[in-house]
Motif scaffolding. Structure first.
Motif, mmCIF file in Angstrom:
data_model
loop_
_atom_site.group_PDB
_atom_site.id
_atom_site.type_symbol
_atom_site.label_atom_id
_atom_site.label_comp_id
_atom_site.label_asym_id
_atom_site.label_seq_id
_atom_site.Cartn_x
_atom_site.Cartn_y
_atom_site.Cartn_z
ATOM 1 N N TYR A 60 123.336 5.459 127.816
ATOM 2 C CA TYR A 60 124.293 4.596 127.193
ATOM 3 C C TYR A 60 124.103 4.800 125.587
ATOM 4 C CZ TYR A 60 127.596 2.551 130.458
ATOM 5 O OH TYR A 60 128.516 2.469 131.398
ATOM 6 N N VAL A 61 122.815 4.681 125.162
ATOM 7 C CA VAL A 61 122.561 4.913 123.703
ATOM 8 C C VAL A 61 122.840 5.935 123.176
ATOM 9 C CG1 VAL A 61 120.295 5.824 124.245
ATOM 10 C CG2 VAL A 61 120.313 4.424 122.137
ATOM 11 N N LEU A 62 123.444 7.215 123.864
ATOM 12 C CA LEU A 62 123.842 8.335 123.352
ATOM 13 C C LEU A 62 125.425 8.286 122.886
ATOM 14 C CD1 LEU A 62 122.428 10.860 123.185
ATOM 15 C CD2 LEU A 62 123.433 11.566 125.068
ATOM 16 N N LYS A 63 126.197 7.115 123.545
ATOM 17 C CA LYS A 63 127.459 7.179 123.522
ATOM 18 C C LYS A 63 127.931 7.397 122.273
ATOM 19 C CE LYS A 63 131.275 4.629 125.692
ATOM 20 N NZ LYS A 63 131.437 3.528 126.682
ATOM 21 N N PHE A 64 127.607 6.704 121.154
ATOM 22 C CA PHE A 64 128.289 6.861 119.819
ATOM 23 C C PHE A 64 127.628 7.726 118.937
ATOM 24 C CE2 PHE A 64 130.018 3.031 121.642
ATOM 25 C CZ PHE A 64 131.280 3.344 121.587
ATOM 26 N N VAL A 65 126.445 8.185 119.206
ATOM 27 C CA VAL A 65 125.813 9.290 118.291
ATOM 28 C C VAL A 65 126.459 10.442 117.879
ATOM 29 C CG1 VAL A 65 123.450 10.467 118.057
ATOM 30 C CG2 VAL A 65 123.508 8.276 119.273
ATOM 31 N N PRO A 66 127.005 11.247 118.646
ATOM 32 C CA PRO A 66 127.765 12.367 118.466
ATOM 33 C C PRO A 66 128.929 12.093 117.513
ATOM 34 C CG PRO A 66 127.622 12.418 120.710
ATOM 35 C CD PRO A 66 127.139 11.380 120.250
ATOM 36 N N LEU A 67 129.632 10.919 117.635
ATOM 37 C CA LEU A 67 130.722 10.272 116.878
ATOM 38 C C LEU A 67 130.254 10.157 115.450
ATOM 39 C CD1 LEU A 67 133.575 9.184 117.079
ATOM 40 C CD2 LEU A 67 132.639 7.094 116.955
ATOM 41 N N ILE A 68 129.013 9.598 115.351
ATOM 42 C CA ILE A 68 128.357 9.311 113.959
ATOM 43 C C ILE A 68 128.087 10.566 113.223
ATOM 44 C CG2 ILE A 68 126.599 8.314 112.889
ATOM 45 C CD1 ILE A 68 126.403 6.096 115.142
ATOM 46 N N VAL A 69 127.622 11.436 114.227
ATOM 47 C CA VAL A 69 127.099 12.832 113.477
ATOM 48 C C VAL A 69 128.359 13.356 112.909
ATOM 49 C CG1 VAL A 69 126.410 15.477 114.212
ATOM 50 C CG2 VAL A 69 125.207 13.275 115.105
#
Lengths: 222, 411, 295
Positions: A60-69
Motif C-alpha cells: 500500500y505504501v507504494l500507492k501514491f509514490v508514482p503520483l508524487i513522481v
C-alpha cells in the motif's frame, strides 16, 4: 536542437529526478524487507494465505509514490518556465512553438516513465523472488493504475502549470484531482485488469494538453 | 489544428470525469436504502411469509398482506426458526407426520449464498490442498497448487516447486484420464471449515474429477457428468447433512447439485437464473430447500421438496430507484452516468449507464440555449462552436461544464 | 530603405479597456525606434504583438515581411528578444545557457557572447539567478549579440539597471547596431540616456500616441517656455499651440512645438498679462515629462 532541449530540461529536473529515483528505490526495498521479515517471523504459508485468500496487499505504501513522481517532475520542469513568463523565451526560439513544447513534454514523460519503470521493475523483480508468478502478476495489475496515475499526473500538472490564468488553473486543478481519483478506485487485488487500456487511452487524450495552454498563452491570455 | 484537437481531447476527458463524479456526488447526498424482504416458506401452512426491515424495525406479514407479531411469525414458521423454538421449548413434536428431532433438524439445516460478483472476480489460481483425513483438524499446508499443463505445488517458504509432489499428483490425475489444463476448480480454500472434501476439477475435455489428499497421498475419483457439461462455477459446502458436495452452475445458467451419494448430478428445477446479475441464495431444512434469486428488480423464491420437485414459487418486485424521486431527478439531470465499480463484479471497468427516459433532453436544450447566448455575447462565431453545441446537447451538464471550462476562444 | 517592422492599424483592448486604436508605425532597416511611455501605456502589449505572443483585436504587424502572428522559425532566428527585467533561464550558469542557445542558431557567434562575459565578475558555476541585475542584463545582451539577429526587440531593458550599467548597455548597443546595420525596437519608461541610443521616438500615453518623429526633430521642435502670470488666478486652457501646461502659483510651464514669437503672439491675443518669458533647455527626459505630464 533536440539535444539542446534535453540539455535544458535535464538541468531543471535532474535533482528532483535523482532524488525521487532514490526515494522510490528505497521504498521498494523497504516493502520487500518487510515482506522478508514477515515471512521469517510468521509461517510463510499463512503469509501467502493472507494474500491468496484474504486478498491482503503488502505494498500500500507504494500507492501514491508514482503520483508524487509525476507531479514533482512536472512542477520542476514547468514552474521555472512560467516564473517571469520565461516561456516566452522558449516560444521565441527559432522553431515551431508546438513542436518545442511537445519535445519538452516528451522528455519529461520519458524521464517520468523511466523512473516509474525502474520502480515497477524492481517491485516485480523482488516480488518474483518471494512469490510465485501468479501473485506477481496480480500485484502488477493492482499497481499498474497507480503507475499510470503518475504519468497522467505528469501530463496534467504540466498542462495546469503552463495555463496562463489562475482562475482557469484552479478549475483545472479540481478537474485534475477528480480525474486522477479514478485511478485509485479499485481496491481489490487484480481488479483493474480491464481498466488498464482505457486508462492508457485517457492518458493519451491528455498527453497533448499542454498545447492548449501554450495556445492560450500565445494568443495573449496572461 | 493541434491546439484545437488538444482542447477537444481535454473536453472529452472532462466529460468522462464529470460523468463519473457528478452522479456519484448526487447519489452520496440523495441515495435511499432499498431493503429487500426475507421470504420464508412455512411447512405448516404451505405458504410464504415475509419479514421486512422498515423504519428501524422488523415487520412480518404474509403475501395476502396480513400482519403478524414476531411471536406469531415464529409460530407460523417453526422449522425455519427451530432454534428459537428449541430455546423456548415450543417446538412441535411432529409436522406432516414426521417426528422432529433437534439433532436431525440441526443437521439438515443449511444456508449458503453466492453473489454475482463471485462469478466475476480476479483469481490468483493458487490454492491450498488440505489433508482430508487429518487427525488434528484442518491446518494450512506448506504449499499451494496451480494446475496448468500439470499440477504443481509451490512451497511458500522457499517459493520453489516441490517436484516430487507435483509429479505424484500430476500422475495420479493422468491415471484417471485427466487432460490438462483445468477448466474450473471448486473447493473451499479456507481452513475455517468443518471438514475438507478436497477439490472438484473440470478438465479441458469437460470431464469432472474429485481430488483429495488422504494421508499425504493423492486420491482421485472421476465424476460422471452429462455430455457437454460446461461448468461455470462449483460452489462447495461443508454442510452438516453431507447431502451434496457442491452446487454447480453451468455456462448456460443451469443449477445442479453434486450429490455425495455416488457423485450424482441432480438438476434443480430453476429456469431463470442469471449468474451475471443475480445473487443466489440457498437454504434447506428437513422438509424443503429454497432457492432464492435476487437482483435489483425482484426476488424470486423456489421451494423444492426432498425429491427435487418444485412445490411452490414466489416472485416479488422491488421498488425501482428509476421510478422514485431520486431516480427521476437523476434522469433529468444527467443524460448518462459512468461508474468504475459495479455491484455484480469485482472488476473495475467503465460502466456506462444510459437512462431509458429522455427527460435529460429538457435540461440539455436549456444548456444549449444558454451556450448559444454566451457565444452571441462574446461575439464568437456559431460555425466554430457547432461541435461544442452538439456535445452540450448529448452530454448535458457534463458537456456544458467541459466546453466552458476549456474555453473555445477565437483570437 | 526597407521597413523591417510595419505595424498597420493596430488596435487592442483588454476586455473593455482600450490600449490603443489604429496605431501605425514603421521601423526602417538600420534605425532605432524607442517607444517611450509611462508604465501601463501599452509598451509591453506592443512588444507582445510584435513577437506573436498576443493577437491584436485588429490590425497587424509585419516583421521582416511576415505576419507577426505566424512567424516562421527563420524569421524568429532574426529577431533578438530581450524580455522586460532581462528575464533569462536563471537556473543555468553562463556556460550552460550559451550551450543551450547555440543549439538553436546555426550562425551562433560564440565569441561575441564570451567577450562580453569576460568582463563580468562571475564564477563559472554561478547561476544567473544569483547575479546582480546589471550582470544579468549583460548575459541577456551577450546572448542577443551571439544570436546576431537583424532586429532587436528590447522590452524596457533599462529597468533595474544602475546608471553605470545603463550607460554601458546603451553605448554598447548603439555601437553594435550602427556598425552592423541592425534594427532596434526598444521600449522604456525611463528616458534618461535614451537620446544616446534612439533615432526615432514614439511617445505614448494611455491609449494614444503623443509624438512620433525622429528624436532630433523632437528635441529641436518641442519647447518649454516659462512665464510668470500677473494674475495667478487666471486659468490657461490647453488649446491652440499649447500641447501641455504645468502651473505652480503664478509660474507657468508651457510645452509647445511653436516658436517663441508664435507663443508670445498667442498669449497676447488671449490677453494674458505675464512677465519673465524664458525658453528652457530640455533633455529628452524633460521633454518626455513635459509632453506626458508629471502624473
Amino acid at each position: 536542437m533536440l539535444k539542446a532541449i534535453v540539455y535544458k530540461e535535464w538541468i531543471k529536473i535532474k535533482r528532483v529526478s535523482l532524488f525521487l529515483l532514490l526515494i522510490g528505490v528505497l521504498i521498494v526495498i523497504g516493502i520487500y524487507s518487510n515482506v522478508r521479515h514477515e515471512l521469517i517471523i510468521k509461517d510463510a504459508e499463512s503469509y501467502w494465505n493472507g494474500i491468496l485468500q484474504q486478498r491482503a496487499i503488502w505494498f500500500y505504501v507504494l500507492k501514491f509514490v508514482p503520483l508524487i513522481v509525476g507531479l514533482l517532475i512536472a512542477v520542476a520542469q514547468f514552474v521555472p518556465e512560467i516564473v517571469d513568463k520565461r516561456i516566452k523565451l522558449t516560444l521565441h526560439l527559432p522553431t515551431n512553438e508546438e513542436t518545442i513544447v511537445l519535445k519538452m513534454v516528451l522528455f519529461g514523460f520519458f524521464c517520468t516513465t523511466l523512473i516509474l519503470s525502474v520502480f515497477m521493475g524492481m517491485f516485480l523483480g523482488m516480488g518474483a523472488y518471494f512469490f510465485p508468478q501468479e501473485i506477481v502478476w496480480v500485484s502488477f495489475l493492482t499497481t499498474a493504475p497507480w503507475f499510470l496515475a503518475g504519468i497522467a499526473a505528469y501530463f496534467l500538472i504540466s498542462f495546469i502549470v503552463l495555463e496562463p490564468l489562475w482562475k482557469q488553473r484552479i478549475f483545472y486543478m479540481l478537474f485534475g484531482a477528480a480525474f486522477l481519483g479514478t485511478f485509485f478506485k479499485g481496491n481489490f487485488p487484480g481488479t483493474n485488469e480491464y481498466l488498464l487500456w482505457p486508462f492508457v487511452g485517457l492518458i493519451a487524450c491528455i498527453s497533448i494538453a499542454t498545447l492548449f495552454s501554450i495556445y492560450r498563452f500565445r494568443k495573449g491570455e496572461m | 489544428m493541434l491546439p484545437k484537437l488538444s482542447r477537444y481531447l481535454l473536453v472529452f476527458v472532462a466529460i468522462f470525469t464529470m460523468g463519473y463524479v457528478l452522479p456519484s456526488i448526487y447519489r452520496t447526498f440523495f441515495d435511499v436504502r432499498i431493503s429487500s424482504p426475507n421470504f420464508s416458506y412455512s411447512v405448516l401452512n404451505k405458504k410464504f411469509y415475509a419479514s421486512k426491515y422498515v423504519d428501524g424495525q422488523n415487520r412480518f406479514s404474509d403475501m395476502e398482506g396480513n400482519e403478524y407479531t414476531r411471536e406469531e411469525y415464529m409460530d407460523e414458521l417453526p422449522i425455519n426458526n427451530f432454534y428459537y423454538h428449541l430455546g423456548k421449548g415450543t417446538l412441535p413434536d411432529s409436522i406432516m407426520g414426521v417426528r422432529l428431532n433437534p439433532a436431525q433438524l440441526r443437521q439438515e439445516n443449511f444456508y449458503q449464498g453466492t453473489a454475482a460478483l463471485e462469478f466475476s472476480m480476479p483469481d490468483y489460481g493458487l490454492n491450498p490442498l488440505f489433508e482430508s483425513a487429518s487427525d488434528f483438524g484442518i491446518t494450512l499446508p506448506k504449499d499451494v497448487f496451480r494446475i496448468k499443463d500439470r499440477m504443481e505445488f509451490v512451497v511458500a517458504k522457499t517459493n520453489e516447486i516441490d517436484e516430487a509432489k507435483s509429479k505424484e499428483y500430476t500422475q495420479a490425475l493422468k491415471d484417471q484420464g485427466f487432460v490438462f489444463p483445468a477448466r474450473v476448480l471448486g473447493g473451499i480454500p479456507s481452513f475455517m471449515k468443518s471438514r475438507d472434501d478436497g477439490w472438484f476439477i473440470q478438465d479441458s475435455t469437460l470431464q469432472l474429477f474429485h481430488l483429495k489428499m488422504v494421508k499425504g497421498r493423492p486420491e482421485v475419483n472421476r465424476v460422471n457428468v452429462p455430455e457437454g457439461f460446461k461448468i461455470r462455477k462449483i460452489i462447495c459446502n461443508d454442510h452438516a447433512s453431507r447431502e451434496f458436495y457442491a452446487t454447480i452452475v453451468t455456462d448456460d445458467n443451469k443449477l445442479y447439485l453434486l450429490m455425495t451419494d455416488n457423485y450424482g448430478i441432480q438438476p434443480l428445477p430453476i429456469e431463470d437464473f442469471d449468474a451475471n446479475r443475480q445473487t443466489l441464495v440457498m437454504g434447506g431444512n428437513l422438509f424443503y430447500k429454497t432457492v432464492i434469486l435476487m437482483d435489483e428488480a425482484f426476488t424470486k423464491v423456489y421451494v423444492i421438496d426432498r425429491d427435487f420437485k418444485k412445490v411452490d414459487e414466489l416472485k416479488e418486485g422491488l421498488p425501482l430507484k428509476s421510478e422514485m424521486a431520486i431516480g427521476k431527478v437523476e434522469q433529468f439531470l444527467f443524460p448518462f452516468s459512468i461508474a468504475l465499480n459495479k455491484s455484480t463484479s469485482l472488476f473495475t471497468g467503465i460502466y456506462m449507464k444510459k437512462y431509458v427516459s429522455w427527460s435529460w433532453a429538457i435540461l440539455s436544450v436549456v444548456l444549449v440555449i444558454f451556450t448559444l447566448v454566451l457565444i452571441k455575447r462574446n461575439n464568437r462565431s456559431l460555425k466554430n462552436n457547432i461541435l461544442d453545441i452538439v456535445l452540450v446537447f448529448f452530454t448535458g451538464i457534463f458537456g456544458f461544464i467541459a466546453v466552458h471550462m476549456f474555453p473555445n476562444k477565437e483570437y | 530603405m526597407e521597413n523591417v517592422v510595419e505595424c498597420i492599424n493596430l488596435t487592442h483592448y483588454y476586455g473593455k479597456k482600450m490600449v490603443y486604436e489604429n496605431l501605425n508605425f514603421n521601423i526602417k532597416r538600420g534605425s532605432i525606434l524607442g517607444l517611450l511611455g509611462k508604465n501601463g501605456a501599452g509598451k509591453t502589449t506592443t512588444i507582445n504583438i510584435i513577437n506573436g505572443f498576443l493577437t491584436p483585436k485588429s490590425g497587424k504587424c509585419m516583421i521582416l515581411g511576415e505576419d507577426s502572428r505566424y512567424l516562421s522559425s527563420k524569421t524568429k532566428a532574426q529577431i533578438g528578444y530581450l524580455i522586460e527585467g532581462h528575464v533569462q533561464y536563471a537556473f543555468m550558469n553562463i556556460y550552460q545557457i550559451e550551450k543551450f542557445y547555440s543549439g538553436f542558431f546555426p550562425n551562433w557567434k560564440r565569441e561575441a557572447y564570451f567577450d562580453l562575459m569576460a568582463k563580468l565578475k562571475v564564477t563559472p558555476k554561478q547561476k544567473i539567478s544569483t547575479m546582480s541585475c546589471g550582470q544579468r542584463s549583460q548575459v541577456a545582451l551577450g546572448l542577443i549579440l551571439a544570436q546576431d539577429p537583424e532586429l532587436l526587440v528590447l522590452d524596457d531593458f533599462t529597468l533595474g539597471l544602475d546608471p553605470g550599467y545603463r550607460r554601458l548597455f546603451i553605448d554598447y548597443l548603439r555601437d553594435y547596431a550602427k556598425e552592423t546595420n541592425k534594427t532596434i525596437f526598444t521600449t522604456s519608461h525611463i528616458i534618461q540616456d535614451m537620446e544616446r541610443l534612439i533615432d526615432d521616438c514614439m511617445i505614448m500615453d494611455y491609449n494614444r500616441v503623443l509624438a512620433y518623429m525622429p528624436v532630433k526633430k523632437f528635441l529641436n521642435d518641442f519647447r518649454e517656455y516659462t512665464i510668470e502670470l500677473e494674475n495667478p488666478d487666471i486659468g490657461v486652457a490647453l488649446e491652440g499651440p499649447i500641447v501641455n501646461l504645468e502651473k505652480m502659483h503664478n509660474k507657468l510651464e508651457i510645452y509647445t512645438y511653436a516658436a517663441p514669437e508664435e507663443i508670445k503672439g498667442y498669449l497676447d491675443a488671449k490677453g494674458l498679462g505675464y512677465t519673465n518669458f524664458k525658453e528652457v533647455d530640455m533633455s529628452l527626459e524633460d521633454a518626455f515629462i513635459g509632453l506626458t505630464g508629471k502624473y
